[in-house]
Design a protein around this motif. Structure first.
Motif, mmCIF file in Angstrom:
data_model
loop_
_atom_site.group_PDB
_atom_site.id
_atom_site.type_symbol
_atom_site.label_atom_id
_atom_site.label_comp_id
_atom_site.label_asym_id
_atom_site.label_seq_id
_atom_site.Cartn_x
_atom_site.Cartn_y
_atom_site.Cartn_z
ATOM 1 N N GLY A 80 39.032 43.960 58.877
ATOM 2 C CA GLY A 80 39.883 45.140 58.884
ATOM 3 C C GLY A 80 39.962 45.824 57.534
ATOM 4 N N GLY A 81 40.606 46.988 57.514
ATOM 5 C CA GLY A 81 40.750 47.764 56.294
ATOM 6 C C GLY A 81 41.521 47.029 55.218
ATOM 7 N N LEU A 82 41.067 47.136 53.977
ATOM 8 C CA LEU A 82 41.623 46.488 52.786
ATOM 9 C C LEU A 82 41.407 44.992 52.794
ATOM 10 C CD1 LEU A 82 45.022 48.400 52.335
ATOM 11 C CD2 LEU A 82 42.757 49.011 51.452
ATOM 12 N N GLY A 83 40.624 44.489 53.748
ATOM 13 C CA GLY A 83 40.369 43.060 53.835
ATOM 14 C C GLY A 83 38.948 42.703 53.459
ATOM 15 N N SER A 84 38.500 41.578 53.977
ATOM 16 C CA SER A 84 37.140 41.093 53.757
ATOM 17 C C SER A 84 36.885 40.012 54.795
ATOM 18 C CB SER A 84 36.970 40.538 52.338
ATOM 19 O OG SER A 84 37.775 39.393 52.174
ATOM 20 N N GLY A 85 35.697 39.420 54.754
ATOM 21 C CA GLY A 85 35.369 38.383 55.713
ATOM 22 C C GLY A 85 36.325 37.205 55.685
ATOM 23 N N LEU B 175 32.620 45.180 54.044
ATOM 24 C CA LEU B 175 32.275 46.587 54.174
ATOM 25 C C LEU B 175 32.377 47.323 52.839
ATOM 26 C CD1 LEU B 175 34.232 47.218 57.499
ATOM 27 C CD2 LEU B 175 31.749 46.951 57.252
ATOM 28 N N GLN B 176 31.839 48.513 52.794
ATOM 29 C CA GLN B 176 31.814 49.326 51.572
ATOM 30 C C GLN B 176 33.161 49.316 50.851
ATOM 31 O OE1 GLN B 176 30.964 53.497 52.222
ATOM 32 N NE2 GLN B 176 31.924 54.076 50.289
ATOM 33 N N GLY B 177 33.150 48.954 49.562
ATOM 34 C CA GLY B 177 34.349 48.989 48.746
ATOM 35 C C GLY B 177 35.316 47.855 48.986
ATOM 36 N N HIS B 178 34.994 46.949 49.891
ATOM 37 C CA HIS B 178 35.868 45.840 50.252
ATOM 38 C C HIS B 178 35.279 44.519 49.751
ATOM 39 C CE1 HIS B 178 37.264 48.890 53.105
ATOM 40 N NE2 HIS B 178 38.337 48.155 53.320
ATOM 41 N N GLY B 179 36.159 43.578 49.441
ATOM 42 C CA GLY B 179 35.714 42.242 49.083
ATOM 43 C C GLY B 179 34.694 42.249 47.955
ATOM 44 N N ARG B 180 33.543 41.623 48.214
ATOM 45 C CA ARG B 180 32.507 41.477 47.192
ATOM 46 C C ARG B 180 31.487 42.615 47.202
ATOM 47 N NH1 ARG B 180 34.249 36.672 49.104
ATOM 48 N NH2 ARG B 180 34.566 34.943 47.632
ATOM 49 N N THR B 181 31.697 43.608 48.061
ATOM 50 C CA THR B 181 30.800 44.767 48.122
ATOM 51 C C THR B 181 31.402 45.906 47.320
ATOM 52 O OG1 THR B 181 29.973 44.164 50.320
ATOM 53 C CG2 THR B 181 29.672 46.449 49.627
ATOM 54 N N ALA B 182 30.762 46.250 46.210
ATOM 55 C CA ALA B 182 31.277 47.319 45.352
ATOM 56 C C ALA B 182 31.177 48.669 46.058
ATOM 57 C CB ALA B 182 30.501 47.354 44.036
ATOM 58 N N ASP B 183 32.079 49.550 45.714
ATOM 59 C CA ASP B 183 32.090 50.893 46.290
ATOM 60 C C ASP B 183 30.926 51.716 45.744
ATOM 61 O OD1 ASP B 183 33.048 52.932 47.898
ATOM 62 O OD2 ASP B 183 34.503 53.640 46.417
ATOM 63 N N ILE C 192 34.542 56.482 52.798
ATOM 64 C CA ILE C 192 34.590 55.351 53.723
ATOM 65 C C ILE C 192 34.854 55.926 55.110
ATOM 66 C CG2 ILE C 192 35.869 53.267 54.372
ATOM 67 C CD1 ILE C 192 36.207 52.629 51.447
ATOM 68 N N GLU C 193 33.777 56.154 55.840
ATOM 69 C CA GLU C 193 33.837 56.742 57.170
ATOM 70 C C GLU C 193 33.095 55.843 58.147
ATOM 71 O OE1 GLU C 193 32.313 60.700 57.041
ATOM 72 O OE2 GLU C 193 33.934 61.453 55.750
ATOM 73 N N LEU C 194 33.575 55.813 59.385
ATOM 74 C CA LEU C 194 33.037 54.876 60.367
ATOM 75 C C LEU C 194 31.542 55.069 60.595
ATOM 76 C CD1 LEU C 194 35.925 54.869 63.010
ATOM 77 C CD2 LEU C 194 35.463 53.192 61.215
ATOM 78 N N ALA D 20 36.417 40.818 44.019
ATOM 79 C CA ALA D 20 35.741 42.123 43.881
ATOM 80 C C ALA D 20 34.923 42.176 42.599
ATOM 81 C CB ALA D 20 36.759 43.254 43.892
ATOM 82 N N PRO D 21 33.731 42.776 42.656
ATOM 83 C CA PRO D 21 32.932 42.909 41.432
ATOM 84 C C PRO D 21 33.590 43.824 40.399
ATOM 85 C CG PRO D 21 31.898 44.062 43.285
ATOM 86 C CD PRO D 21 33.027 43.272 43.849
ATOM 87 N N ARG D 22 34.428 44.748 40.869
ATOM 88 C CA ARG D 22 35.179 45.622 39.957
ATOM 89 C C ARG D 22 36.638 45.626 40.419
ATOM 90 N NH1 ARG D 22 30.642 49.300 40.931
ATOM 91 N NH2 ARG D 22 32.031 50.576 42.210
ATOM 92 N N PRO D 23 37.440 44.644 39.983
ATOM 93 C CA PRO D 23 38.822 44.523 40.461
ATOM 94 C C PRO D 23 39.661 45.776 40.240
ATOM 95 C CG PRO D 23 38.163 42.534 39.306
ATOM 96 C CD PRO D 23 37.062 43.537 39.077
ATOM 97 N N GLY D 24 39.316 46.556 39.226
ATOM 98 C CA GLY D 24 40.070 47.773 38.948
ATOM 99 C C GLY D 24 39.887 48.872 39.976
ATOM 100 N N ASP D 25 38.975 48.672 40.931
ATOM 101 C CA ASP D 25 38.696 49.695 41.940
ATOM 102 C C ASP D 25 39.655 49.658 43.123
ATOM 103 O OD1 ASP D 25 36.611 50.785 40.559
ATOM 104 O OD2 ASP D 25 35.037 50.177 41.960
ATOM 105 N N PHE D 26 40.665 48.798 43.102
ATOM 106 C CA PHE D 26 41.540 48.702 44.270
ATOM 107 C C PHE D 26 42.248 50.025 44.563
ATOM 108 C CE2 PHE D 26 45.330 47.327 46.696
ATOM 109 C CZ PHE D 26 44.699 46.643 47.718
#
Length: 277
Positions: free
Chosen positions: A39-44, A65-73, A78-80, A169-175
């Motif tokens: 889901g959104g703002l989550g990860s696996g 997904l894009q920008g989530h978890g370990r996948t950098a934005d 972020i569109e379906l 996240a590879p870039r924690p500041g991207d939250f």
């Protein structure tokens, strides 16, 4: 959130270069492939409590997904539709033969759009807690969604979403950037009714009995798939011809369905059913 997330999922983590995105995914177990979308703002990691059950009989592939978890934005909304392109790219990258696609919330929307755009690439589809029309969401929830932006980051710091993001996240500041993009995405009006009506892959719609939208919305989605319109017949002969199904999970909400044993049970029952059943 009533469920704690964990980074101890013990899967094999790798990256795939798809559509300019360095897409992280984990693989758990062996068997018929299942792509599992968070889901959104989550990860696996959201699925940690049920991953052992799912991966006992399936090869579970859980991307971030894009920008989530370990996948950098990347420089893309972020569109379906874009996220569905990424899942299609992952299927090609891994050389998978019609994996099943299971998604929750944002991931449920991505799963549906993958089926809309790439029906020949997937086997069965499970869309959980994924709304098909924006007007199905109660006004008070739409108001809350309208407050999702980087300005809300301070209020998010005690949540599992923020805390896990800071760990992996590879870039924690991207939250804050992720909050902005998710907020922009949720502000868009949508109605996917006609695309759902045209689905050709066997599809199960799943919701909690106290989900974000009322159960009646998910019943309406099932009706778009020719479900719930007639008595099913003694031998199930009048069930939807495409093998579609509906599951309303008791005692759950939008915020714990993804970790429930009930969710795992109905997913496996549907995916392991006979073709067209």
């Amino acid at each position: 959130m009533t469920t704690q997330w964990t980074t101890e999922t013990k899967g094999i983590g790798e990256y795939a270069d798809v559509n300019g995105l360095n897409l992280y995914y984990e693989t758990h177990g062996t068997g018929r492939p299942m792509i599992l979308l968070h889901g959104g703002l989550g990860s696996g990691e959201m699925f940690g409590p049920i991953l052992p059950t799912l991966s006992a009989s399936h090869q579970v592939i859980a991307p971030d997904l894009q920008g989530h978890g370990r996948t950098a934005d990347i420089d893309r909304p972020i569109e379906l539709g874009f996220l569905a392109d990424d899942i299609a790219g992952l299927i090609d990258h891994l050389g998978l033969d019609k994996p099943d696609v299971v998604g929750y919330s944002l991931g449920g929307g991505v799963a549906m759009h993958t089926a809309f755009k790439y029906p020949d690439k997937i086997g069965r589809l499970v869309a959980a807690s994924a709304n098909v029309r924006r007007d199905a969401i109660p006004a008070e929830m739409l108001e809350q969604q309208g407050q999702v932006s980087a300005a809300a980051m301070e209020f998010m710091k005690d949540t599992p979403m923020y805390q896990l993001y800071q760990k992996v996240a590879p870039r924690p500041g991207d939250f804050g950037r992720l909050l902005d993009k998710i907020g922009q995405s949720m502000a868009n009006d949508f109605d996917y009714s006609e695309q759902v009506r045209a689905l050709k892959v066997p599809t199960m719609i799943v919701c909690a009995d106290a989900d974000m939208a009322p159960p009646s919305h998910y019943v309406e989605v099932f009706k778009l798939l020719d479900g719930g319109l007639r008595d099913g017949g003694w031998m199930g002969e009048n069930r939807p011809k495409g093998g579609h199904a509906l599951a309303v999970l008791p005692g759950l909400t939008h915020y714990n369905t993804f970790a429930s044993p009930l969710f795992a049970a109905v997913v496996l029952d549907f995916l392991d059913g006979q073709p067209g059943s």
